[in-house]
Every structure is written in C-alpha cells, then in structure tokens.
Design a protein around this motif. Structure first.
Motif, PDB file in Angstrom:
ATOM      1  N   ILE A  48     -48.593  17.720 -73.353  1.00 51.07           N
ATOM      2  CA  ILE A  48     -47.826  17.907 -72.123  1.00 51.07           C
ATOM      3  C   ILE A  48     -47.680  19.411 -71.877  1.00 51.07           C
ATOM      4  O   ILE A  48     -47.219  20.150 -72.759  1.00 51.07           O
ATOM      5  N   ALA A  49     -48.044  19.865 -70.683  1.00 53.09           N
ATOM      6  CA  ALA A  49     -47.901  21.280 -70.318  1.00 53.09           C
ATOM      7  C   ALA A  49     -46.421  21.595 -70.118  1.00 53.09           C
ATOM      8  O   ALA A  49     -45.729  20.901 -69.372  1.00 53.09           O
ATOM      9  N   LEU A  50     -45.942  22.622 -70.797  1.00 53.43           N
ATOM     10  CA  LEU A  50     -44.528  22.972 -70.710  1.00 53.43           C
ATOM     11  C   LEU A  50     -44.133  23.484 -69.313  1.00 53.43           C
ATOM     12  O   LEU A  50     -43.023  23.253 -68.861  1.00 53.43           O
ATOM     13  N   ALA A  51     -45.029  24.165 -68.631  1.00 56.11           N
ATOM     14  CA  ALA A  51     -44.712  24.736 -67.318  1.00 56.11           C
ATOM     15  C   ALA A  51     -44.626  23.693 -66.219  1.00 56.11           C
ATOM     16  O   ALA A  51     -43.857  23.853 -65.266  1.00 56.11           O
ATOM     17  N   THR A  52     -45.389  22.612 -66.343  1.00 55.93           N
ATOM     18  CA  THR A  52     -45.448  21.622 -65.264  1.00 55.93           C
ATOM     19  C   THR A  52     -44.976  20.234 -65.659  1.00 55.93           C
ATOM     20  O   THR A  52     -44.694  19.413 -64.785  1.00 55.93           O
ATOM     21  N   GLY A  53     -44.968  19.927 -66.940  1.00 50.92           N
ATOM     22  CA  GLY A  53     -44.659  18.579 -67.393  1.00 50.92           C
ATOM     23  C   GLY A  53     -45.844  17.636 -67.308  1.00 50.92           C
ATOM     24  O   GLY A  53     -45.746  16.459 -67.636  1.00 50.92           O
TER      25      GLY A  53
END
Length: 142
Positions: free
Chosen positions: A72-77
């Motif tokens: 999961i990308a931390l910046a976008t979810g």
C-alpha cells in the motif's frame, strides 16, 4: 479553520514503523514514519481483508500488509498492481517535532469502514469509495 491535534513527537514513531491513533468512532488511524523522516497517515485497515496496516512492514514510501503482504502506497493509500483497492488517508503535518492530525478528520473521515469478520472487504475499493481514498493530503517531510 481546521484545528490540528498533536498526536505524539516524531521520535515516538519508530523509523520504518507506525503508531496507532484511537478515535472515538471508527477504526484507528495508523501514522507511519519513513527512513527519510516523512510521515503519513492512513486508516489502519488494508483494502484487501482489513488487516492492520500499523503492524505491517514499512519500506520506501509503502507498507506491506501483515496478513497477505499487499503493498500500500503511504502517500495515496493505493494498493500496488496487480492488486486493486485503496485505504483512506488522513492529513498529517509536523510542527517542529510534533506530529499532528486534523481534528475534523479524526472525528468524521472514513467512519463507514469496518474490519471484516470474515470474507472479502466490500468497501475500500477505489471504484466504490474513491472520495474516502483521495480527499486529504497525507504527507510532510521532517
């Protein structure tokens, strides 16, 4: 005007780790710290089967869910391909060494999400809950 609430000091979040923030209603929020000192905040729930992202492994600017290793990308979810889905993000900022979240988001954002008892997760797919996934900025640099 948006009120910001201090959650903790940046040093209270392990590098490449997370801290959970309990809310009066809704699931917890996970606040992550990267090796470069950036902080991100996501609902503590993987879009796949609802796993606790705060217990996952942080690497680069992503977290691996502890249940099934979804990235999961931390910046976008957003889940990394070939997986699909996203988890709601929360605005987060640093004021000096204090990590802060917005009070209105803690009280109102992503309350419809629950952790499943069994079976697939119905909410959290970007196509069906896009507003929850993209409504807030989520990163600041240390």
């Amino acid at each position: 005007m948006n009120e910001w609430i201090t959650i903790c000091a940046i040093d209270e979040i392990p590098v490449l780790g997370a801290r959970r923030v309990a809310r009066a209603q809704g699931l917890d929020v996970a606040v992550f710290r990267t090796a470069s000192g950036e902080v991100f905040a996501l609902l503590d729930r993987c879009p796949h089967k609802g796993g606790p992202l705060s217990q996952g492994l942080v690497f680069g600017s992503s977290v691996a869910c502890p249940l099934h290793n979804w990235t999961i990308a931390l910046a976008t979810g957003q889940a990394a391909a070939p997986d699909e889905g996203c988890t709601p993000r929360f605005a987060v900022r640093l004021e000096g060494s204090a990590v802060q979240l917005r009070a209105d988001e803690l009280a109102q954002h992503a309350l419809e999400h629950t952790r499943p008892l069994a079976g697939p997760v119905g909410l959290g797919r970007c196509g069906s809950a896009a507003a929850s996934c993209s409504s807030s900025p989520s990163t600041v640099a240390a």
